[in-house]
Design a protein around this motif. Sequence first.
Motif, PDB file in Angstrom:
ATOM      1  N   UNK A   1       3.475  -2.993   0.610  1.00  0.00           N
ATOM      2  CA  UNK A   1       2.995  -4.032  -0.070  1.00  0.00           C
ATOM      3  C   UNK A   1       1.918  -4.804   0.409  1.00  0.00           C
ATOM      4  N   UNK A   2       0.347  -5.086  -0.516  1.00  0.00           N
ATOM      5  CA  UNK A   2      -0.748  -5.209   0.168  1.00  0.00           C
ATOM      6  C   UNK A   2      -1.581  -6.188  -0.466  1.00  0.00           C
ATOM      7  N   UNK A   3      -2.760  -7.008  -0.305  1.00  0.00           N
ATOM      8  CA  UNK A   3      -4.051  -6.409  -0.221  1.00  0.00           C
ATOM      9  C   UNK A   3      -4.812  -6.342  -0.266  1.00  0.00           C
ATOM     10  N   UNK A   4      -6.138  -6.784  -0.754  1.00  0.00           N
ATOM     11  CA  UNK A   4      -7.217  -6.545  -0.160  1.00  0.00           C
ATOM     12  C   UNK A   4      -8.706  -7.062  -0.153  1.00  0.00           C
TER      13      UNK A   4
ATOM     14  N   UNK B   1      -3.625   5.905  -2.967  1.00  0.00           N
ATOM     15  CA  UNK B   1      -4.635   4.723  -2.853  1.00  0.00           C
ATOM     16  C   UNK B   1      -5.718   6.119  -2.300  1.00  0.00           C
ATOM     17  N   UNK B   2      -7.094   5.850  -2.020  1.00  0.00           N
ATOM     18  CA  UNK B   2      -8.048   6.633  -1.612  1.00  0.00           C
ATOM     19  C   UNK B   2      -7.460   6.970  -0.018  1.00  0.00           C
TER      20      UNK B   2
ATOM     21  N   UNK C   1      -4.818   3.169   7.021  1.00  0.00           N
ATOM     22  CA  UNK C   1      -4.882   1.742   7.054  1.00  0.00           C
ATOM     23  C   UNK C   1      -3.874   1.148   7.015  1.00  0.00           C
ATOM     24  N   UNK C   2      -3.699   0.740   5.897  1.00  0.00           N
ATOM     25  CA  UNK C   2      -2.285   0.335   5.366  1.00  0.00           C
ATOM     26  C   UNK C   2      -1.155   0.768   5.899  1.00  0.00           C
TER      27      UNK C   2
ATOM     28  N   UNK D   1      -6.398 -10.480  -4.928  1.00  0.00           N
ATOM     29  CA  UNK D   1      -6.822  -9.360  -4.478  1.00  0.00           C
ATOM     30  C   UNK D   1      -5.152  -8.724  -4.061  1.00  0.00           C
ATOM     31  N   UNK D   2      -4.115  -9.397  -4.582  1.00  0.00           N
ATOM     32  CA  UNK D   2      -2.566  -8.405  -4.635  1.00  0.00           C
ATOM     33  C   UNK D   2      -2.390  -7.110  -5.557  1.00  0.00           C
ATOM     34  N   UNK D   3      -2.250  -5.601  -4.975  1.00  0.00           N
ATOM     35  CA  UNK D   3      -2.477  -4.606  -5.049  1.00  0.00           C
ATOM     36  C   UNK D   3      -0.617  -4.217  -5.418  1.00  0.00           C
ATOM     37  N   UNK D   4       0.208  -5.641  -4.922  1.00  0.00           N
ATOM     38  CA  UNK D   4       1.628  -4.770  -5.147  1.00  0.00           C
ATOM     39  C   UNK D   4       2.007  -4.100  -4.059  1.00  0.00           C
ATOM     40  N   UNK D   5       3.650  -3.091  -4.142  1.00  0.00           N
ATOM     41  CA  UNK D   5       3.871  -2.410  -3.685  1.00  0.00           C
ATOM     42  C   UNK D   5       3.123  -1.033  -3.814  1.00  0.00           C
ATOM     43  N   UNK D   6       2.829  -0.154  -3.340  1.00  0.00           N
ATOM     44  CA  UNK D   6       2.391   1.498  -3.292  1.00  0.00           C
ATOM     45  C   UNK D   6       2.760   2.611  -2.434  1.00  0.00           C
TER      46      UNK D   6
END
Length: 296
Positions: free
Chosen positions: A160-163, A213-214, A220-221, A203-208
């Motif tokens: 779970x990340x934001x960017x 992603x690329x 990095x994540x 910037x919330x991306x939720x869980x992935x």
Amino acid sequence: MTWIKKNKLITTLVLAFIVAVGVFLTFTLNKDEAVAKFNGESISKDELYNKMVEQYGSATVDQIISDKIIAAEAKKQKVTVSTSTLNAEIDKLKAQYGSDDAFNQALAGNNTTLANVKKDLKNYLILKKLMEPDIKITDGEMKSYFEENKDSFATAEQVKASHILVADEKTAKEIKQKLDNGEDFAELAKKYSTDEGTKDNGGELGYFSKGTMVTEFDNAAFSLPVNSISDPVKTEYGYHIIKVEAKKPAQAANYEESKAQIKDTLVDQKVDSQYQTWLDSKKKSYDVENTLSKEA
């Protein structure tokens, strides 16, 4: 759900088109006025309208009759669908697309609206509740489905990340310095991020899962510890500053934990396969006549 939703959407659009053209022709053209010409020969409004009725009329009327039977049965059996249930199903649909933005793009790509989808989905949920008492799902069927689709019930590692996305490295480094100085990530995302789909949500991306992603972003994540923020990461989209908020470890498929989902899937399949038989049996209780069908 998809099978009936697509069918209902197509027939609804066709019906709306026929009605709209009929209204347009009624108010703008006399009976013999031309809507087009071919080699000097007029194509009249009646010829156009009759052709549309010939091609789509019977099927569209059949769909209207089917909808009325479902509505009548729902009233008779006092079957309803609550707003909370409907909204929960809409949330599941949105989750399949990954974000509200992707879901809205899908609606636009299919020339429909959220209101239309809600109406269609509500009709399907009512039909499902009407049919479900007569649908039997055995343990054997559920276990067979699990074994045949085990991979789909396994869960990959998730982050779970934001960017914050910006165009150049200089700006990215300046934002990272602000973060190191204690400024709020979400507020800086709203102020600086060029990702229109996430900036308003901080910037919330939720869980992935990995691979979503690329490559540079993924690497990095998934390598960052929880509650840490990356240095600027360059991808084809620009420079990202990534904040990892939580992680979920990979999980193998588990039958007991998947039973509710499996049962719901099998019920959907049987609603699909048994729908016409159910409809034909209910139709006998009503005085139904499609004159267009007789003409076909």
